[in-house]
Design a protein around this motif. Structure first.
Motif, PDB file in Angstrom:
ATOM      1  N   ASP A 156      30.813  49.877  47.213  1.00 37.62           N
ATOM      2  CA  ASP A 156      31.667  49.935  48.410  1.00 37.62           C
ATOM      3  C   ASP A 156      32.937  49.095  48.295  1.00 37.62           C
ATOM      4  O   ASP A 156      34.005  49.527  48.701  1.00 37.62           O
ATOM      5  CB  ASP A 156      30.877  49.566  49.663  1.00 37.62           C
ATOM      6  CG  ASP A 156      30.300  48.164  49.625  1.00 37.62           C
ATOM      7  OD1 ASP A 156      30.299  47.540  48.539  1.00 37.62           O
ATOM      8  OD2 ASP A 156      29.828  47.687  50.668  1.00 37.62           O
ATOM      9  N   SER A 157      32.855  47.904  47.720  1.00 37.84           N
ATOM     10  CA  SER A 157      34.012  46.993  47.687  1.00 37.84           C
ATOM     11  C   SER A 157      34.685  46.906  46.318  1.00 37.84           C
ATOM     12  O   SER A 157      35.758  46.338  46.198  1.00 37.84           O
ATOM     13  CB  SER A 157      33.566  45.589  48.092  1.00 37.84           C
ATOM     14  OG  SER A 157      32.669  45.074  47.109  1.00 37.84           O
ATOM     15  N   HIS A 158      34.034  47.424  45.295  1.00 33.14           N
ATOM     16  CA  HIS A 158      34.515  47.358  43.913  1.00 33.14           C
ATOM     17  C   HIS A 158      34.588  45.926  43.377  1.00 33.14           C
ATOM     18  O   HIS A 158      35.231  45.683  42.368  1.00 33.14           O
ATOM     19  CB  HIS A 158      35.868  48.063  43.746  1.00 33.14           C
ATOM     20  CG  HIS A 158      35.819  49.493  44.157  1.00 33.14           C
ATOM     21  ND1 HIS A 158      35.238  50.465  43.387  1.00 33.14           N
ATOM     22  CD2 HIS A 158      36.248  50.109  45.284  1.00 33.14           C
ATOM     23  CE1 HIS A 158      35.331  51.627  44.018  1.00 33.14           C
ATOM     24  NE2 HIS A 158      35.925  51.433  45.172  1.00 33.14           N
ATOM     25  N   LYS A 159      33.913  44.989  44.068  1.00 33.48           N
ATOM     26  CA  LYS A 159      33.816  43.615  43.550  1.00 33.48           C
ATOM     27  C   LYS A 159      32.975  43.637  42.288  1.00 33.48           C
ATOM     28  O   LYS A 159      32.023  44.411  42.163  1.00 33.48           O
ATOM     29  CB  LYS A 159      33.137  42.686  44.556  1.00 33.48           C
ATOM     30  CG  LYS A 159      33.993  42.229  45.665  1.00 33.48           C
ATOM     31  CD  LYS A 159      33.235  41.199  46.492  1.00 33.48           C
ATOM     32  CE  LYS A 159      34.062  40.690  47.630  1.00 33.48           C
ATOM     33  NZ  LYS A 159      33.330  39.689  48.405  1.00 33.48           N
ATOM     34  N   LYS A 160      33.305  42.750  41.371  1.00 34.38           N
ATOM     35  CA  LYS A 160      32.543  42.624  40.131  1.00 34.38           C
ATOM     36  C   LYS A 160      31.728  41.338  40.215  1.00 34.38           C
ATOM     37  O   LYS A 160      32.275  40.263  40.448  1.00 34.38           O
ATOM     38  CB  LYS A 160      33.484  42.602  38.934  1.00 34.38           C
ATOM     39  CG  LYS A 160      34.216  43.933  38.770  1.00 34.38           C
ATOM     40  CD  LYS A 160      35.059  43.949  37.540  1.00 34.38           C
ATOM     41  CE  LYS A 160      35.747  45.269  37.341  1.00 34.38           C
ATOM     42  NZ  LYS A 160      34.862  46.378  37.091  1.00 34.38           N
ATOM     43  N   LYS A 168      34.592  37.407  32.071  1.00 31.35           N
ATOM     44  CA  LYS A 168      35.432  36.579  32.949  1.00 31.35           C
ATOM     45  C   LYS A 168      35.830  37.302  34.224  1.00 31.35           C
ATOM     46  O   LYS A 168      36.179  36.663  35.216  1.00 31.35           O
ATOM     47  CB  LYS A 168      36.707  36.131  32.231  1.00 31.35           C
ATOM     48  CG  LYS A 168      36.490  35.152  31.110  1.00 31.35           C
ATOM     49  CD  LYS A 168      37.807  34.683  30.549  1.00 31.35           C
ATOM     50  CE  LYS A 168      38.570  35.876  29.994  1.00 31.35           C
ATOM     51  NZ  LYS A 168      39.814  35.537  29.316  1.00 31.35           N
ATOM     52  N   ASN A 169      35.778  38.626  34.214  1.00 30.78           N
ATOM     53  CA  ASN A 169      36.181  39.406  35.388  1.00 30.78           C
ATOM     54  C   ASN A 169      35.084  39.502  36.446  1.00 30.78           C
ATOM     55  O   ASN A 169      35.292  40.115  37.488  1.00 30.78           O
ATOM     56  CB  ASN A 169      36.585  40.818  34.970  1.00 30.78           C
ATOM     57  CG  ASN A 169      37.829  40.823  34.122  1.00 30.78           C
ATOM     58  OD1 ASN A 169      38.665  39.935  34.211  1.00 30.78           O
ATOM     59  ND2 ASN A 169      37.951  41.821  33.278  1.00 30.78           N
ATOM     60  N   TYR A 170      33.923  38.914  36.187  1.00 27.86           N
ATOM     61  CA  TYR A 170      32.766  39.034  37.070  1.00 27.86           C
ATOM     62  C   TYR A 170      32.429  37.673  37.672  1.00 27.86           C
ATOM     63  O   TYR A 170      32.372  36.674  36.969  1.00 27.86           O
ATOM     64  CB  TYR A 170      31.570  39.577  36.289  1.00 27.86           C
ATOM     65  CG  TYR A 170      31.787  40.997  35.824  1.00 27.86           C
ATOM     66  CD1 TYR A 170      31.223  42.060  36.517  1.00 27.86           C
ATOM     67  CD2 TYR A 170      32.567  41.272  34.711  1.00 27.86           C
ATOM     68  CE1 TYR A 170      31.429  43.365  36.102  1.00 27.86           C
ATOM     69  CE2 TYR A 170      32.791  42.569  34.287  1.00 27.86           C
ATOM     70  CZ  TYR A 170      32.210  43.608  34.991  1.00 27.86           C
ATOM     71  OH  TYR A 170      32.425  44.901  34.582  1.00 27.86           O
ATOM     72  N   SER A 171      32.186  37.643  38.979  1.00 25.22           N
ATOM     73  CA  SER A 171      31.937  36.394  39.687  1.00 25.22           C
ATOM     74  C   SER A 171      30.469  35.970  39.602  1.00 25.22           C
ATOM     75  O   SER A 171      29.560  36.779  39.796  1.00 25.22           O
ATOM     76  CB  SER A 171      32.331  36.545  41.150  1.00 25.22           C
ATOM     77  OG  SER A 171      32.035  35.361  41.858  1.00 25.22           O
ATOM     78  N   TYR A 172      30.269  34.671  39.346  1.00 30.17           N
ATOM     79  CA  TYR A 172      28.950  34.039  39.438  1.00 30.17           C
ATOM     80  C   TYR A 172      28.789  33.329  40.776  1.00 30.17           C
ATOM     81  O   TYR A 172      27.723  32.857  41.107  1.00 30.17           O
ATOM     82  CB  TYR A 172      28.786  32.973  38.347  1.00 30.17           C
ATOM     83  CG  TYR A 172      28.524  33.487  36.962  1.00 30.17           C
ATOM     84  CD1 TYR A 172      27.233  33.702  36.525  1.00 30.17           C
ATOM     85  CD2 TYR A 172      29.564  33.728  36.073  1.00 30.17           C
ATOM     86  CE1 TYR A 172      26.969  34.153  35.247  1.00 30.17           C
ATOM     87  CE2 TYR A 172      29.318  34.178  34.792  1.00 30.17           C
ATOM     88  CZ  TYR A 172      28.020  34.387  34.378  1.00 30.17           C
ATOM     89  OH  TYR A 172      27.763  34.831  33.108  1.00 30.17           O
ATOM     90  N   ASP A 173      29.867  33.216  41.522  1.00 32.00           N
ATOM     91  CA  ASP A 173      29.890  32.437  42.753  1.00 32.00           C
ATOM     92  C   ASP A 173      28.985  33.066  43.809  1.00 32.00           C
ATOM     93  O   ASP A 173      29.199  34.206  44.237  1.00 32.00           O
ATOM     94  CB  ASP A 173      31.322  32.353  43.276  1.00 32.00           C
ATOM     95  CG  ASP A 173      31.473  31.425  44.467  1.00 32.00           C
ATOM     96  OD1 ASP A 173      30.451  30.923  44.987  1.00 32.00           O
ATOM     97  OD2 ASP A 173      32.625  31.182  44.874  1.00 32.00           O
ATOM     98  N   LYS A 174      27.986  32.313  44.249  1.00 31.21           N
ATOM     99  CA  LYS A 174      27.032  32.873  45.215  1.00 31.21           C
ATOM    100  C   LYS A 174      27.693  33.241  46.536  1.00 31.21           C
ATOM    101  O   LYS A 174      27.186  34.068  47.271  1.00 31.21           O
ATOM    102  CB  LYS A 174      25.856  31.920  45.433  1.00 31.21           C
ATOM    103  CG  LYS A 174      26.213  30.619  46.109  1.00 31.21           C
ATOM    104  CD  LYS A 174      24.988  29.745  46.257  1.00 31.21           C
ATOM    105  CE  LYS A 174      25.339  28.429  46.914  1.00 31.21           C
ATOM    106  NZ  LYS A 174      24.174  27.571  47.025  1.00 31.21           N
ATOM    107  N   LYS A 175      28.848  32.655  46.841  1.00 28.95           N
ATOM    108  CA  LYS A 175      29.567  33.010  48.073  1.00 28.95           C
ATOM    109  C   LYS A 175      30.152  34.419  47.989  1.00 28.95           C
ATOM    110  O   LYS A 175      30.430  35.043  49.000  1.00 28.95           O
ATOM    111  CB  LYS A 175      30.697  32.013  48.329  1.00 28.95           C
ATOM    112  CG  LYS A 175      30.209  30.616  48.614  1.00 28.95           C
ATOM    113  CD  LYS A 175      31.364  29.657  48.720  1.00 28.95           C
ATOM    114  CE  LYS A 175      30.837  28.239  48.786  1.00 28.95           C
ATOM    115  NZ  LYS A 175      31.899  27.255  48.617  1.00 28.95           N
TER     116      LYS A 175
END
Length: 72
Positions: A57-61, A19-26
């Protein structure tokens, strides 16, 4: 690093939370970037492996799917 593809409940038990990881292509950048592979899950069908990454670089998941192609 362990590179085993996990099933859903064993992944949760190991402390991973999809749930902490994005599937959103944006939210997933196009192009090349450095990322750390955190874990992988089999899909319900067994034809797809969902790979869960943290961008350096951004730590985005983010999550990306890899599909197995059946050759006849």
């Amino acid at each position: 690093m362990e590179t085993t593809v996990l099933e859903f409940f064993p992944a949760l038990e190991a402390g991973f939370d999809p749930k902490n990881y994005s599937y959103d292509k944006k939210e997933i950048p196009l192009g090349s970037y450095l990322a750390i592979l955190d874990f992988m899950l089999w899909s319900k069908s067994g034809l797809t492996i969902n790979c869960f990454f943290t961008l350096v670089d951004s730590h985005k998941k983010i999550t990306l799917s890899v599909y197995r192609m059946r050759l006849s």
